[in-house]
Design an enzyme around this catalytic site. Structure first.
Site, PDB file in Angstrom:
ATOM      1  N   SER A  18      -1.423  -4.077  -3.996  1.00 36.07           N
ATOM      2  CA  SER A  18       0.094  -3.755  -3.254  1.00 36.07           C
ATOM      3  C   SER A  18       0.924  -4.783  -3.253  1.00 36.07           C
ATOM      4  CB  SER A  18      -0.200  -2.909  -2.022  1.00 36.07           C
ATOM      5  OG  SER A  18       1.108  -2.847  -1.539  1.00 36.07           O
ATOM      6  N   HIS A  71       4.770   4.175  -4.454  1.00 33.84           N
ATOM      7  CA  HIS A  71       4.871   4.803  -3.409  1.00 33.84           C
ATOM      8  C   HIS A  71       5.937   4.943  -2.640  1.00 33.84           C
ATOM      9  CE1 HIS A  71       2.063   4.988   0.892  1.00 33.84           C
ATOM     10  NE2 HIS A  71       2.847   6.043   0.654  1.00 33.84           N
ATOM     11  N   MET A  80       7.668   5.752   0.579  1.00 33.34           N
ATOM     12  CA  MET A  80       7.819   6.096   1.897  1.00 33.34           C
ATOM     13  C   MET A  80       9.123   6.239   2.540  1.00 33.34           C
ATOM     14  SD  MET A  80       4.744   3.451   3.165  1.00 33.34           S
ATOM     15  CE  MET A  80       4.728   2.551   1.629  1.00 33.34           C
ATOM     16  N   ASP A 131       5.392  -0.294  -3.023  1.00 35.86           N
ATOM     17  CA  ASP A 131       5.603   0.324  -1.597  1.00 35.86           C
ATOM     18  C   ASP A 131       7.126   0.334  -1.370  1.00 35.86           C
ATOM     19  OD1 ASP A 131       3.043   1.220  -0.774  1.00 35.86           O
ATOM     20  OD2 ASP A 131       2.560  -0.940  -0.454  1.00 35.86           O
ATOM     21  N   MET A 173      10.220   1.525   1.170  1.00 37.30           N
ATOM     22  CA  MET A 173      10.364   2.240   2.468  1.00 37.30           C
ATOM     23  C   MET A 173      11.593   1.885   2.865  1.00 37.30           C
ATOM     24  SD  MET A 173       7.344  -0.432   4.472  1.00 37.30           S
ATOM     25  CE  MET A 173       5.886  -0.488   3.607  1.00 37.30           C
ATOM     26  N   HIS A 231       0.814  -1.300  -7.431  1.00 41.62           N
ATOM     27  CA  HIS A 231       1.199  -0.371  -6.197  1.00 41.62           C
ATOM     28  C   HIS A 231       2.376  -0.942  -5.767  1.00 41.62           C
ATOM     29  CE1 HIS A 231       0.348   2.818  -3.275  1.00 41.62           C
ATOM     30  NE2 HIS A 231       0.783   1.883  -2.452  1.00 41.62           N
ATOM     31  N   ASP A 282      -5.082   4.124   0.841  1.00 40.82           N
ATOM     32  CA  ASP A 282      -4.038   2.956   0.918  1.00 40.82           C
ATOM     33  C   ASP A 282      -4.170   2.679   2.389  1.00 40.82           C
ATOM     34  OD1 ASP A 282      -2.161   1.305   0.823  1.00 40.82           O
ATOM     35  OD2 ASP A 282      -0.576   2.928   0.443  1.00 40.82           O
ATOM     36  N   MET A 299      -3.827   8.067   3.390  1.00 45.07           N
ATOM     37  CA  MET A 299      -3.415   7.010   3.888  1.00 45.07           C
ATOM     38  C   MET A 299      -4.076   6.846   5.130  1.00 45.07           C
ATOM     39  SD  MET A 299      -0.580   5.829   2.857  1.00 45.07           S
ATOM     40  CE  MET A 299      -0.545   4.557   3.864  1.00 45.07           C
TER      41      MET A 299
HETATM   42  C1  DX5 Z   1       1.148   0.689   3.957  1.00 42.83           C
HETATM   43  C2  DX5 Z   1       1.539   0.500   2.231  1.00 42.83           C
HETATM   44  C3  DX5 Z   1       0.386  -0.187   1.862  1.00 42.83           C
HETATM   45  C4  DX5 Z   1      -0.224  -1.626   2.212  1.00 42.83           C
HETATM   46  C5  DX5 Z   1      -1.357  -1.891   2.330  1.00 42.83           C
HETATM   47  O1  DX5 Z   1       2.314   1.617   4.694  1.00 42.83           O
HETATM   48  O2  DX5 Z   1       1.611   1.817   2.140  1.00 42.83           O
HETATM   49  O3  DX5 Z   1       0.247  -0.168   0.393  1.00 42.83           O
HETATM   50  O4  DX5 Z   1       0.790  -2.700   1.333  1.00 42.83           O
HETATM   51  O5  DX5 Z   1      -1.489  -2.759   2.922  1.00 42.83           O
HETATM   52  P1  DX5 Z   1      -3.172  -3.610   3.325  1.00 42.83           P
HETATM   53  O6  DX5 Z   1      -3.954  -3.468   1.940  1.00 42.83           O
HETATM   54  O7  DX5 Z   1      -2.799  -5.148   3.621  1.00 42.83           O
HETATM   55  O8  DX5 Z   1      -3.722  -2.653   4.245  1.00 42.83           O
HETATM   56 ZN    ZN Z   2       1.384   2.049  -0.341  1.00 43.59          ZN
END
Ligand code: DX5
Ligand code: ZN
Length: 217
Positions: free
Chosen positions: A7, A65, A67, A34, A36, A32, A174, A136
């Site tokens: 990620s 992903h 969010m 993310d 947000m 991956h 994740d 999650m």
């Molecule tokens: C959290 C994200 C993850 C995050 C995971 O909301 O969706 O993808 O990057 O990070 P680690 O592996 O550090 O928990």
């Molecule tokens: Zn993620």
């Protein structure tokens, strides 16, 4: 088949291109990403311009992903930017079935993510349409949080649902994935492991090699 999906939320953004190249050289197939929005989750990460520029220099599968609230508004945009797979949160979609089919009609792989407190039953009528389900294992929004142990049982139950229905859906995990828990996560039934901190903290290539050792066993 097991996959590692680093990620980039945990990347050093001053070296993002170099770090993605290191990942690619390490033999990983999936990245991956993310996104947000500061609404569905408290934090804001990055969006279209970042994905557009990294797409030009990477052949990795982009596992996006989302969010974000009502992700249906943006699935076409992310498809055009080069996403290979889009994950939406069940909690963020008023019309989850419609959103899933919207993503599939664009020719992308589709996945639904569930927050830790969301029951698996929200998948009862859509599981057959999904390529992957994302469990999650932290509350989404930030990297570097600890894995919630109750999620092992959720992963096991999801794997059973998939097997009972005769499906081949991937199970992604994740949040809080680290060297110490990779084997337990695989044993519970997951096969796609997202890792932020445990890939990017320290030497990326060494970290990936150590994680892959367990994943390809
Ligand atoms: C959290 C994200 C993850 C995050 C995971 O909301 O969706 O993808 O990057 O990070 P680690 O592996 O550090 O928990
Ligand atoms: Zn993620």
């Amino acid at each position: 088949m097991n996959y590692l999906a680093p990620s980039i939320l945990a990347a050093d953004f001053t070296k993002l291109g170099e770090q993605i190249s290191s990942i690619e050289k390490s033999g990983v197939e999936m990245l991956h990403i993310d996104v947000m929005d500061g609404m569905f989750v408290p934090s804001i990460s990055f969006g279209m311009p970042v994905i557009e520029s990294i797409r030009k220099n990477s052949k990795l599968l982009f596992d996006v992903h989302l969010m974000i609230e009502e992700p249906d508004r943006y699935v076409e945009t992310f498809a055009k930017l080069g996403a290979d797979s889009i994950t939406v949160h069940a909690e963020a979609c008023t019309h989850l079935h419609r959103t899933i089919h919207h993503i599939k009609e664009l020719g992308l792989k589709c996945s639904v993510a569930l927050n830790p407190a969301t029951p698996l039953s929200v998948l009862d009528y859509v599981l057959q349409d999904l390529d992957m389900v994302l469990i999650m294992t932290v509350n989404p929004g930030f990297g570097g949080q600890a894995f919630i142990p109750e999620m092992y049982d959720k992963i096991r139950q999801l794997k059973k649902m998939i097997t009972d229905k005769g499906l081949k859906t991937d199970v992604q995990v994740d949040g809080g994935v680290c060297f110490e828990n990779v084997q337990d996560i695989l044993d519970a039934g997951a096969n796609v492991l997202v890792a932020g901190s445990s890939v990017f903290k320290g030497n990326i290539e060494d970290n990936i090699a150590a994680l892959q050792k367990v994943l390809v066993k």
